[in-house]
Design a protein around this motif. Structure first.
Motif, PDB file in Angstrom:
ATOM      1  N   ALA A 125     -17.123  27.158  35.033  1.00 25.96           N
ATOM      2  CA  ALA A 125     -17.077  25.747  34.627  1.00 25.96           C
ATOM      3  C   ALA A 125     -18.497  25.345  34.261  1.00 25.96           C
ATOM      4  CB  ALA A 125     -16.540  24.872  35.754  1.00 25.96           C
ATOM      5  N   SER A 126     -18.827  25.470  32.993  1.00 31.55           N
ATOM      6  CA  SER A 126     -20.196  25.257  32.514  1.00 31.55           C
ATOM      7  C   SER A 126     -20.277  24.036  31.614  1.00 31.55           C
ATOM      8  CB  SER A 126     -20.670  26.487  31.730  1.00 31.55           C
ATOM      9  OG  SER A 126     -21.910  26.230  31.099  1.00 31.55           O
ATOM     10  N   SER A 127     -21.343  23.275  31.769  1.00 37.50           N
ATOM     11  CA  SER A 127     -21.564  22.120  30.894  1.00 37.50           C
ATOM     12  C   SER A 127     -22.026  22.531  29.498  1.00 37.50           C
ATOM     13  CB  SER A 127     -22.595  21.174  31.507  1.00 37.50           C
ATOM     14  OG  SER A 127     -22.112  20.594  32.686  1.00 37.50           O
ATOM     15  N   SER A 128     -22.457  23.765  29.333  1.00 33.97           N
ATOM     16  CA  SER A 128     -22.914  24.227  28.019  1.00 33.97           C
ATOM     17  C   SER A 128     -21.735  24.374  27.063  1.00 33.97           C
ATOM     18  CB  SER A 128     -23.645  25.564  28.160  1.00 33.97           C
ATOM     19  OG  SER A 128     -24.807  25.419  28.936  1.00 33.97           O
ATOM     20  N   LYS A 129     -22.028  24.392  25.775  1.00 30.38           N
ATOM     21  CA  LYS A 129     -20.964  24.452  24.789  1.00 30.38           C
ATOM     22  C   LYS A 129     -20.438  25.877  24.629  1.00 30.38           C
ATOM     23  CE  LYS A 129     -24.443  24.420  21.098  1.00 30.38           C
ATOM     24  NZ  LYS A 129     -24.957  23.692  19.922  1.00 30.38           N
ATOM     25  N   ALA A 158     -23.952  39.902  28.193  1.00 32.43           N
ATOM     26  CA  ALA A 158     -24.274  40.417  29.525  1.00 32.43           C
ATOM     27  C   ALA A 158     -23.159  41.289  30.100  1.00 32.43           C
ATOM     28  CB  ALA A 158     -24.556  39.258  30.474  1.00 32.43           C
ATOM     29  N   LYS A 159     -22.052  41.420  29.340  1.00 31.58           N
ATOM     30  CA  LYS A 159     -20.880  42.202  29.793  1.00 31.58           C
ATOM     31  C   LYS A 159     -20.312  41.628  31.097  1.00 31.58           C
ATOM     32  CE  LYS A 159     -22.063  46.576  27.509  1.00 31.58           C
ATOM     33  NZ  LYS A 159     -23.059  45.981  26.610  1.00 31.58           N
ATOM     34  N   LEU A 160     -20.210  40.307  31.137  1.00 30.40           N
ATOM     35  CA  LEU A 160     -19.664  39.617  32.304  1.00 30.40           C
ATOM     36  C   LEU A 160     -18.363  38.873  32.005  1.00 30.40           C
ATOM     37  CD1 LEU A 160     -22.871  38.001  33.886  1.00 30.40           C
ATOM     38  CD2 LEU A 160     -21.753  40.137  34.543  1.00 30.40           C
ATOM     39  N   LEU A 161     -18.033  38.717  30.741  1.00 32.41           N
ATOM     40  CA  LEU A 161     -16.903  37.867  30.367  1.00 32.41           C
ATOM     41  C   LEU A 161     -15.600  38.307  31.032  1.00 32.41           C
ATOM     42  CD1 LEU A 161     -15.988  35.441  28.655  1.00 32.41           C
ATOM     43  CD2 LEU A 161     -15.572  37.046  26.771  1.00 32.41           C
ATOM     44  N   LYS A 202     -10.710  32.454  33.408  1.00 34.02           N
ATOM     45  CA  LYS A 202     -10.796  31.188  32.687  1.00 34.02           C
ATOM     46  C   LYS A 202     -12.258  30.810  32.534  1.00 34.02           C
ATOM     47  CE  LYS A 202      -9.652  27.269  30.799  1.00 34.02           C
ATOM     48  NZ  LYS A 202      -9.122  27.237  29.418  1.00 34.02           N
ATOM     49  N   VAL A 203     -12.641  30.424  31.326  1.00 30.85           N
ATOM     50  CA  VAL A 203     -13.998  29.929  31.057  1.00 30.85           C
ATOM     51  C   VAL A 203     -13.866  28.535  30.454  1.00 30.85           C
ATOM     52  CG1 VAL A 203     -16.131  30.256  29.767  1.00 30.85           C
ATOM     53  CG2 VAL A 203     -14.936  32.248  30.704  1.00 30.85           C
ATOM     54  N   THR A 204     -14.289  27.532  31.192  1.00 35.22           N
ATOM     55  CA  THR A 204     -14.264  26.155  30.707  1.00 35.22           C
ATOM     56  C   THR A 204     -15.683  25.746  30.339  1.00 35.22           C
ATOM     57  OG1 THR A 204     -12.458  25.662  32.243  1.00 35.22           O
ATOM     58  CG2 THR A 204     -13.548  23.797  31.192  1.00 35.22           C
ATOM     59  N   CYS A 205     -15.844  25.187  29.152  1.00 36.18           N
ATOM     60  CA  CYS A 205     -17.167  24.797  28.649  1.00 36.18           C
ATOM     61  C   CYS A 205     -17.226  23.278  28.455  1.00 36.18           C
ATOM     62  CB  CYS A 205     -17.469  25.514  27.337  1.00 36.18           C
ATOM     63  SG  CYS A 205     -17.300  27.313  27.451  1.00 36.18           S
ATOM     64  N   GLY A 206     -18.436  22.789  28.307  1.00 35.51           N
ATOM     65  CA  GLY A 206     -18.635  21.353  28.236  1.00 35.51           C
ATOM     66  C   GLY A 206     -17.932  20.672  27.081  1.00 35.51           C
ATOM     67  N   ASP A 207     -17.735  21.392  25.971  1.00 38.95           N
ATOM     68  CA  ASP A 207     -17.070  20.785  24.819  1.00 38.95           C
ATOM     69  C   ASP A 207     -15.548  20.879  24.900  1.00 38.95           C
ATOM     70  OD1 ASP A 207     -17.140  23.517  24.528  1.00 38.95           O
ATOM     71  OD2 ASP A 207     -17.896  23.518  22.474  1.00 38.95           O
TER      72      ASP A 207
END
Length: 213
Positions: free
Chosen positions: A108-112, A123-126, A131-136
Motif C-alpha cells: 500500500a504505497s502512496s507513490s504512483k 528489484a525482482k520483488l513484485l 496485491k499492489v495498491t498505489c497512490g493513484d
C-alpha cells in the motif's frame, strides 16, 4: 490471528527516503525556499496531489508546487539510475520468510503506479505480493485510511487480521484509522508519543517481524 502483512514501500522495502531528502534539499536550494526538512517530514507517505496542496499552503499559492515536485523526482531518478535503488536491511529476507510462513503479502504505497511497479519489478520483488495498491488508485492520500482499507478488502482479509508495516507517522495514522495493526520500522522519522500510542509494535528493523510473526 494475523493472516496478512501489508507493506508501505518507500522507506520500508526500499531505502528511498534518504535519497528523497537529498533530492528535496537540492531542489529547495534551486527554488530558494527554506525549512525544507519540515516539508519533507510532513509530506512523507503522502500522495503527490496532497503534497502540492501542502507546498502551496506553506510557500504561497503562487509557488510552483507541481514543477518543484517534478524537479525533485528528476533529481531522485537521476541518482537512482546512476547508483541504483537499494533495499532496506532484511527486506528480501523478510519477504521470503513471511511467504514461507504462509502470510498473505501486499503493498500500500502512496507513490504512483508508474513508479511502484517498475521499482518492484527491477528489484525482482513484485511476485511476493498478491496485491499492489498505489497512490493513484485511491481518492484519498495517507493519513486517510482509504488505501489500507482498500488493500485489505482487495485480498479479502479482515482488517483486524492485517499488519501494516510503515516508516512514517502519516502511514501509521492511515493504518490505525483503517483498523489494521500498525507496526512501525522508523527510517528518517522517529515516532513521537502520539504515534507510539497507535502502534501494535515498534521495531528497529524488518528482521524483528520474525519475533512475532
Amino acid at each position: 490471528m494475523i493472516e496478512a502483512v501489508i507493506f508501505d514501500m518507500d522507506g520500508v522495502i526500499f531505502d528511498s527516503e534518504r535519497i528523497t531528502r537529498m533530492a528535496w534539499d537540492i531542489a529547495a536550494k534551486e527554488y530558494g525556499i527554506s525549512d525544507i526538512k519540515t516539508a519533507v517530514r510532513d509530506c512523507t507517505g503522502v500522495a503527490r496531489p496532497s503534497q502540492w496542496v501542502y507546498l502551496k499552503n506553506k510557500y504561497g499559492q503562487d509557488f510552483p508546487a507541481k514543477e518543484f515536485r517534478e524537479r525533485c523526482s528528476e533529481i531522485f531518478h537521476k541518482y537512482t539510475a546512476e547508483n541504483g535503488l537499494p533495499l532496506m536491511p532484511y527486506a528480501r529476507e523478510t519477504l521470503e520468510y513471511l511467504k514461507g510462513k504462509g502470510y498473505r503479502l501486499a503493498i500500500a504505497s502512496s507513490s504512483k503506479t508508474s513508479t511502484v511497479i517498475p521499482e518492484l519489478t527491477e528489484a525482482k520483488l513484485l511476485d511476493y505480493f498478491e496485491k499492489v495498491t498505489c497512490g493513484d488508485m485511491v481518492e484519498h492520500s495517507k493519513p486517510h485510511p482509504e488505501i489500507y482499507a482498500f488493500t485489505a478488502d482487495a485480498i479479502k482479509v479482515a482488517k483486524e487480521n492485517c499488519i501494516a508495516v510503515e516508516d512514517s507517522p502519516n502511514g501509521i495514522r492511515s493504518a490505525h484509522a483503517a483498523g489494521l495493526k500498525p507496526v512501525m520500522v522508523p527510517d528518517q522519522i522517529q515516532p513521537d508519543e502520539e504515534i507510539k500510542k497507535l502502534l501494535f509494535k515498534l521495531c528497529t528493523s524488518l528482521n524483528e517481524l520474525r519475533d512475532f510473526l
